[in-house]
Write a protein that holds these residues in place. Structure first.
Motif, PDB file in Angstrom:
ATOM      1  N   TYR A 279     -39.548 -16.366 -36.719  1.00 28.11           N
ATOM      2  CA  TYR A 279     -39.151 -15.666 -38.284  1.00 28.11           C
ATOM      3  C   TYR A 279     -39.059 -17.717 -38.357  1.00 28.11           C
ATOM      4  CZ  TYR A 279     -34.255 -17.930 -37.166  1.00 28.11           C
ATOM      5  OH  TYR A 279     -33.110 -18.919 -36.102  1.00 28.11           O
ATOM      6  N   VAL A 283     -37.102 -17.703 -43.477  1.00 27.32           N
ATOM      7  CA  VAL A 283     -35.689 -16.664 -43.112  1.00 27.32           C
ATOM      8  C   VAL A 283     -34.618 -16.900 -42.875  1.00 27.32           C
ATOM      9  CG1 VAL A 283     -35.011 -14.757 -41.992  1.00 27.32           C
ATOM     10  CG2 VAL A 283     -37.786 -14.874 -43.100  1.00 27.32           C
ATOM     11  N   GLU A 285     -30.737 -17.185 -40.922  1.00 27.00           N
ATOM     12  CA  GLU A 285     -30.165 -16.507 -39.575  1.00 27.00           C
ATOM     13  C   GLU A 285     -30.152 -15.361 -39.537  1.00 27.00           C
ATOM     14  OE1 GLU A 285     -27.842 -17.380 -34.995  1.00 27.00           O
ATOM     15  OE2 GLU A 285     -28.394 -19.364 -37.733  1.00 27.00           O
ATOM     16  N   GLN A 287     -30.258 -12.907 -42.088  1.00 31.91           N
ATOM     17  CA  GLN A 287     -31.664 -12.230 -41.935  1.00 31.91           C
ATOM     18  C   GLN A 287     -32.931 -11.837 -40.834  1.00 31.91           C
ATOM     19  OE1 GLN A 287     -33.099 -14.688 -45.307  1.00 31.91           O
ATOM     20  NE2 GLN A 287     -33.069 -13.268 -46.383  1.00 31.91           N
ATOM     21  N   ALA A 288     -32.662 -13.030 -39.918  1.00 31.57           N
ATOM     22  CA  ALA A 288     -33.567 -12.934 -38.702  1.00 31.57           C
ATOM     23  C   ALA A 288     -32.552 -11.949 -37.780  1.00 31.57           C
ATOM     24  CB  ALA A 288     -33.744 -13.971 -37.974  1.00 31.57           C
ATOM     25  N   ASN A 289     -31.339 -12.128 -38.009  1.00 29.40           N
ATOM     26  CA  ASN A 289     -30.899 -10.932 -37.147  1.00 29.40           C
ATOM     27  C   ASN A 289     -30.717  -9.245 -37.383  1.00 29.40           C
ATOM     28  OD1 ASN A 289     -30.203 -12.807 -34.856  1.00 29.40           O
ATOM     29  ND2 ASN A 289     -28.696 -13.302 -36.031  1.00 29.40           N
ATOM     30  N   ALA A 291     -33.971  -8.263 -38.658  1.00 31.60           N
ATOM     31  CA  ALA A 291     -35.317  -7.886 -38.346  1.00 31.60           C
ATOM     32  C   ALA A 291     -34.631  -7.725 -37.403  1.00 31.60           C
ATOM     33  CB  ALA A 291     -35.864  -8.702 -38.282  1.00 31.60           C
ATOM     34  N   LEU A 306     -35.808 -12.594 -30.391  1.00 33.32           N
ATOM     35  CA  LEU A 306     -35.771 -13.890 -31.778  1.00 33.32           C
ATOM     36  C   LEU A 306     -35.492 -14.991 -31.061  1.00 33.32           C
ATOM     37  CD1 LEU A 306     -35.241 -12.997 -35.125  1.00 33.32           C
ATOM     38  CD2 LEU A 306     -33.226 -13.163 -34.670  1.00 33.32           C
ATOM     39  N   ALA A 308     -36.537 -18.443 -33.257  1.00 37.07           N
ATOM     40  CA  ALA A 308     -36.981 -19.531 -35.296  1.00 37.07           C
ATOM     41  C   ALA A 308     -37.933 -20.305 -34.662  1.00 37.07           C
ATOM     42  CB  ALA A 308     -35.714 -20.952 -34.909  1.00 37.07           C
ATOM     43  N   TYR A 315     -43.531 -15.181 -43.360  1.00 37.92           N
ATOM     44  CA  TYR A 315     -41.732 -14.865 -43.340  1.00 37.92           C
ATOM     45  C   TYR A 315     -41.591 -14.407 -41.592  1.00 37.92           C
ATOM     46  CZ  TYR A 315     -40.788 -14.305 -47.809  1.00 37.92           C
ATOM     47  OH  TYR A 315     -41.378 -14.722 -49.726  1.00 37.92           O
ATOM     48  N   TYR A 316     -41.823 -13.617 -41.265  1.00 37.36           N
ATOM     49  CA  TYR A 316     -42.067 -13.150 -40.070  1.00 37.36           C
ATOM     50  C   TYR A 316     -43.935 -12.948 -38.869  1.00 37.36           C
ATOM     51  CZ  TYR A 316     -37.996 -11.288 -41.389  1.00 37.36           C
ATOM     52  OH  TYR A 316     -36.506 -11.917 -41.335  1.00 37.36           O
TER      53      TYR A 316
END
Length: 321
Positions: A279, A283, A285, A287-289, A291, A306, A308, A315-316
């Motif tokens: 991510y 983004v 953390e 929001q990443a979780n 995803a 996942l 960073a 974004y990803y």
């Protein structure tokens, strides 16, 4: 025999090209001509000025600077790559580009751009990059959707990768007998290749192992549309999120979660044993979780990690193995 060196673009992936060119410098490899597209052109000029390590050095130092390449730059200037910072501050002051060495190299340099009025590629010989000539380099690397068109030489230009991403034929037409192409790879493919590198192994076995690792990785990415457009059968609107799969437009949506769900259900992810989700810097953390949860629900048989990545613009980035 005149050998032409053709350098593909690829935005951040172009740093792969910078590493290859540094090795060429170390080994004394000198082509008869260099033709660069987008990021390939950006890194190619430091090769011709014989400034080994320069591209990687300034990229590592400034890649997280919002003036370098960021949504901040896109919103405030209309260009995701900051014109003043990247094409003036860095080459003039912060990490000076050696214009004299470039001009004295004796190796012709061509920047490839896309002509927005004709829909054809433009192959522009650049004996110097002083003054307005730098605009051709900037045009070659001005990505569609994320940059404003560049007026240079009476033409309206954008990223050369749109019309001719690997201009091998154009190099042949300009007098080359042999062509060496340096293609770019996706960031996840590059990471997969690096992970199998054996520092004690020989060159051939390492090359074979790294290429095998790269081929096993399929890459998807999510970025952002800066303006309305019609591309490859998709109606794209400013503010839309865009998903790419292996460099091709996969889909658009105003909801990034909806795009993540569609990517998670695509064949590449459904068939994967391992998934890595990188991510970006924009983004959170949380929001990443979110995803991660989408992919865990859609891909219950895959081992999902996942990470960073901190990358700008995207974004990803998702690798499927």
């Amino acid at each position: 025999m005149k050998t032409g060196l053709v350098l593909e673009g690829g935005a951040m992936r172009g740093i792969y090209t910078a590493g290859v060119l540094d090795v060429f410098l170390e080994q004394g490899i000198s082509p008869g001509m260099v033709m660069g597209v987008s990021a390939g052109a950006i890194h190619g000029i430091s090769f011709l000025s014989r400034q080994g390590g320069r591209s990687i050095r300034y990229y590592m130092k400034y890649c997280r600077d919002k003036r370098f390449m960021s949504f901040y730059s896109l919103v405030t200037t209309g260009d995701v790559v900051g014109e003043q910072f990247c094409y003036h501050d860095i080459p003039d002051t912060l990490d000076p580009f050696d214009h004299d060495a470039f001009e004295a190299s004796g190796i012709p340099f061509w920047a490839v751009c896309s002509n927005l009025e004709t829909g054809q590629g433009e192959y522009i010989r650049c004996p110097t990059l002083r003054g307005e000539a730098m605009e051709y380099l900037r045009a070659s690397a001005s990505m569609p959707f994320l940059s404003r068109p560049i007026q240079a030489g009476g033409k309206l230009l954008l990223d050369g990768g749109v019309c001719d991403s690997i201009p091998a034929l154009a190099a042949l037409e300009r007098g080359c007998d042999k062509i060496v192409v340096v293609p770019t790879r996706t960031v996840p493919q590059g990471i997969a290749a690096m992970l199998v590198l054996d520092p004690d192994g020989d060159r051939d076995s390492n090359a074979a192992a790294m290429e095998e690792a790269r081929k096993n990785v399929r890459t998807s990415e999510i970025t952002y549309a800066a303006r309305d457009s019609d591309f490859d059968g998709f109606q794209i609107h400013e503010g839309d999120y865009m998903a790419l799969a292996e460099g091709q437009l996969f889909g658009t949506d105003q909801s990034i979660e909806a795009l993540l769900e569609r990517l998670a259900k695509a064949d590449a992810q459904q068939e994967a044993e391992f998934l890595n989700i990188f991510y970006g810097e924009d983004v959170t953390e949380e929001q990443a979780n979110g995803a991660l949860e989408i992919f865990q629900a859609a891909c219950p048989n895959a081992e999902i990690t996942l990470l960073a990545g901190g990358q700008p613009v995207y974004y990803y980035m998702i690798s499927a193995e």
